[in-house]
Design a protein around this motif. Structure first.
Motif, PDB file in Angstrom:
ATOM      1  N   THR A  52     -10.491   7.177  14.898  1.00 44.71           N
ATOM      2  CA  THR A  52     -10.519   7.156  16.113  1.00 44.71           C
ATOM      3  C   THR A  52      -9.434   6.859  16.990  1.00 44.71           C
ATOM      4  O   THR A  52      -8.885   6.862  18.419  1.00 44.71           O
ATOM      5  CB  THR A  52     -12.098   7.043  16.968  1.00 44.71           C
ATOM      6  OG1 THR A  52     -12.347   6.036  17.249  1.00 44.71           O
ATOM      7  CG2 THR A  52     -13.312   7.343  16.109  1.00 44.71           C
ATOM      8  N   TYR A  53      -8.709   6.575  16.914  1.00 47.04           N
ATOM      9  CA  TYR A  53      -7.297   5.710  17.561  1.00 47.04           C
ATOM     10  C   TYR A  53      -5.948   5.169  16.759  1.00 47.04           C
ATOM     11  O   TYR A  53      -6.872   5.377  15.626  1.00 47.04           O
ATOM     12  CB  TYR A  53      -7.682   4.423  18.345  1.00 47.04           C
ATOM     13  CG  TYR A  53      -8.708   3.106  17.812  1.00 47.04           C
ATOM     14  CD1 TYR A  53      -7.552   2.288  17.182  1.00 47.04           C
ATOM     15  CD2 TYR A  53      -9.780   2.931  16.649  1.00 47.04           C
ATOM     16  CE1 TYR A  53      -7.293   0.685  16.677  1.00 47.04           C
ATOM     17  CE2 TYR A  53      -9.356   1.933  16.334  1.00 47.04           C
ATOM     18  CZ  TYR A  53      -8.704   1.517  15.986  1.00 47.04           C
ATOM     19  OH  TYR A  53      -8.890  -0.213  15.327  1.00 47.04           O
ATOM     20  N   GLU A  54      -4.892   5.992  16.643  1.00 46.80           N
ATOM     21  CA  GLU A  54      -4.072   5.488  16.266  1.00 46.80           C
ATOM     22  C   GLU A  54      -3.090   4.274  17.450  1.00 46.80           C
ATOM     23  O   GLU A  54      -1.610   4.639  16.654  1.00 46.80           O
ATOM     24  CB  GLU A  54      -2.877   6.161  16.027  1.00 46.80           C
ATOM     25  CG  GLU A  54      -3.671   7.452  15.376  1.00 46.80           C
ATOM     26  CD  GLU A  54      -3.069   8.750  14.733  1.00 46.80           C
ATOM     27  OE1 GLU A  54      -2.474   9.080  15.546  1.00 46.80           O
ATOM     28  OE2 GLU A  54      -3.719   9.391  13.766  1.00 46.80           O
ATOM     29  N   SER A  55      -2.875   3.898  18.657  1.00 45.31           N
ATOM     30  CA  SER A  55      -2.597   3.318  19.364  1.00 45.31           C
ATOM     31  C   SER A  55      -2.828   2.250  20.394  1.00 45.31           C
ATOM     32  O   SER A  55      -4.524   2.317  20.779  1.00 45.31           O
ATOM     33  CB  SER A  55      -1.821   4.275  20.738  1.00 45.31           C
ATOM     34  OG  SER A  55      -2.460   4.848  21.215  1.00 45.31           O
ATOM     35  N   GLU A  56      -2.341   1.326  20.998  1.00 39.75           N
ATOM     36  CA  GLU A  56      -3.513   0.436  21.979  1.00 39.75           C
ATOM     37  C   GLU A  56      -3.921   1.206  22.879  1.00 39.75           C
ATOM     38  O   GLU A  56      -4.910   0.590  23.193  1.00 39.75           O
ATOM     39  CB  GLU A  56      -2.232  -0.620  22.487  1.00 39.75           C
ATOM     40  CG  GLU A  56      -3.347  -1.787  23.443  1.00 39.75           C
ATOM     41  CD  GLU A  56      -2.219  -2.570  24.069  1.00 39.75           C
ATOM     42  OE1 GLU A  56      -2.629  -3.837  24.402  1.00 39.75           O
ATOM     43  OE2 GLU A  56      -0.654  -2.986  23.776  1.00 39.75           O
ATOM     44  N   ALA A  57      -3.528   1.890  23.622  1.00 40.71           N
ATOM     45  CA  ALA A  57      -4.329   2.925  24.894  1.00 40.71           C
ATOM     46  C   ALA A  57      -5.676   3.535  24.078  1.00 40.71           C
ATOM     47  O   ALA A  57      -6.462   3.625  24.704  1.00 40.71           O
ATOM     48  CB  ALA A  57      -3.559   3.882  25.073  1.00 40.71           C
ATOM     49  N   GLY A  58      -5.250   3.652  23.213  1.00 41.48           N
ATOM     50  CA  GLY A  58      -6.976   4.993  22.026  1.00 41.48           C
ATOM     51  C   GLY A  58      -7.034   3.940  21.421  1.00 41.48           C
ATOM     52  O   GLY A  58      -8.921   4.272  21.626  1.00 41.48           O
ATOM     53  N   ALA A  59      -7.169   2.302  21.284  1.00 41.51           N
ATOM     54  CA  ALA A  59      -7.938   1.648  20.902  1.00 41.51           C
ATOM     55  C   ALA A  59      -8.894   1.764  22.161  1.00 41.51           C
ATOM     56  O   ALA A  59     -10.454   1.230  21.946  1.00 41.51           O
ATOM     57  CB  ALA A  59      -7.272   0.416  19.689  1.00 41.51           C
ATOM     58  N   ALA A  60      -8.322   1.093  23.558  1.00 43.81           N
ATOM     59  CA  ALA A  60      -8.918   0.968  24.458  1.00 43.81           C
ATOM     60  C   ALA A  60      -9.909   2.148  24.596  1.00 43.81           C
ATOM     61  O   ALA A  60     -11.016   2.089  25.362  1.00 43.81           O
ATOM     62  CB  ALA A  60      -7.985   0.698  25.489  1.00 43.81           C
ATOM     63  N   ARG A  61      -9.415   3.129  24.741  1.00 46.16           N
ATOM     64  CA  ARG A  61     -10.261   4.337  25.375  1.00 46.16           C
ATOM     65  C   ARG A  61     -11.692   4.141  23.543  1.00 46.16           C
ATOM     66  O   ARG A  61     -12.346   4.908  24.424  1.00 46.16           O
ATOM     67  CB  ARG A  61      -9.456   5.655  24.427  1.00 46.16           C
ATOM     68  CG  ARG A  61     -10.217   6.737  25.602  1.00 46.16           C
ATOM     69  CD  ARG A  61      -8.532   7.948  25.321  1.00 46.16           C
ATOM     70  NE  ARG A  61      -8.244   8.331  24.222  1.00 46.16           N
ATOM     71  CZ  ARG A  61      -7.089   7.572  24.607  1.00 46.16           C
ATOM     72  NH1 ARG A  61      -6.775   7.339  25.770  1.00 46.16           N
ATOM     73  NH2 ARG A  61      -5.724   8.257  23.701  1.00 46.16           N
ATOM     74  N   ALA A  62     -10.848   4.023  22.798  1.00 46.69           N
ATOM     75  CA  ALA A  62     -12.728   4.217  21.873  1.00 46.69           C
ATOM     76  C   ALA A  62     -13.583   2.919  21.788  1.00 46.69           C
ATOM     77  O   ALA A  62     -14.521   2.897  22.178  1.00 46.69           O
ATOM     78  CB  ALA A  62     -12.477   3.899  20.578  1.00 46.69           C
ATOM     79  N   LEU A  63     -12.826   1.824  22.618  1.00 46.80           N
ATOM     80  CA  LEU A  63     -13.809   0.601  22.894  1.00 46.80           C
ATOM     81  C   LEU A  63     -14.504   0.973  24.545  1.00 46.80           C
ATOM     82  O   LEU A  63     -15.649   0.656  23.883  1.00 46.80           O
ATOM     83  CB  LEU A  63     -13.426  -0.717  23.197  1.00 46.80           C
ATOM     84  CG  LEU A  63     -12.596  -0.989  22.063  1.00 46.80           C
ATOM     85  CD1 LEU A  63     -11.919  -2.161  22.245  1.00 46.80           C
ATOM     86  CD2 LEU A  63     -13.789  -1.392  21.418  1.00 46.80           C
ATOM     87  N   LEU A  64     -14.123   1.752  25.310  1.00 48.18           N
ATOM     88  CA  LEU A  64     -14.314   2.159  26.675  1.00 48.18           C
ATOM     89  C   LEU A  64     -15.638   3.475  26.183  1.00 48.18           C
ATOM     90  O   LEU A  64     -17.107   3.415  26.471  1.00 48.18           O
ATOM     91  CB  LEU A  64     -13.995   2.802  27.437  1.00 48.18           C
ATOM     92  CG  LEU A  64     -12.491   1.530  28.395  1.00 48.18           C
ATOM     93  CD1 LEU A  64     -11.765   3.177  29.044  1.00 48.18           C
ATOM     94  CD2 LEU A  64     -14.016   1.078  28.802  1.00 48.18           C
TER      95      LEU A  64
END
Length: 127
Positions: A52-64
């Motif tokens: 679900t993520y491939e970047s730091e921003a994507g990781a933050a979005r996945a956590l949200l």
């Protein structure tokens, strides 16, 4: 319950990560902790985050969207007061790692797999 020969399986995961550079969503601290947990007891606390993520921003979005790392770990494991080998810990800076040998192993964006000196904030008993 821990699987038979979990120690060998955990070392194999650490060896796999040792040879890889940090990569969001594949070889980061959350995936390390989840892969180690799976090696120890067959539970994957990152199953809903994988792919679900491939970047730091994507990781933050996945956590949200899906909840914090602590939420995912709480769904699978009980919290503990003291760490044992194979347990997962959340670090003071927010990352996670696995207890093995002489400390806590984690994936760092700049240096990859290594021991951390960061303070432990929360411990989950992996079984």
């Amino acid at each position: 319950m821990r699987i038979h020969h979990w120690q060998t399986a955990l070392v194999e995961v650490l060896h796999k990560y040792r040879d890889q550079p940090f990569k969001w969503g594949e070889f980061d601290c959350s995936m390390l902790a989840a892969d180690c947990a799976y090696a120890v007891c067959g539970k994957d606390p990152a199953s809903e985050y994988r792919g679900t993520y491939e970047s730091e921003a994507g990781a933050a979005r996945a956590l949200l969207e899906r909840g914090s790392i602590a939420d995912a770990l709480d769904r699978h494991f009980e919290r503990a007061e003291t760490p044992n080998r194979g347990d997962i810990v959340q670090l003071a800076g927010g990352g996670v790692g696995v207890v093995w040998g002489n400390g806590v192993w984690t994936m760092d964006p700049e240096r990859g797999l290594g021991l951390t000196t960061e303070e432990t904030k929360t411990i989950w008993r992996v079984e």
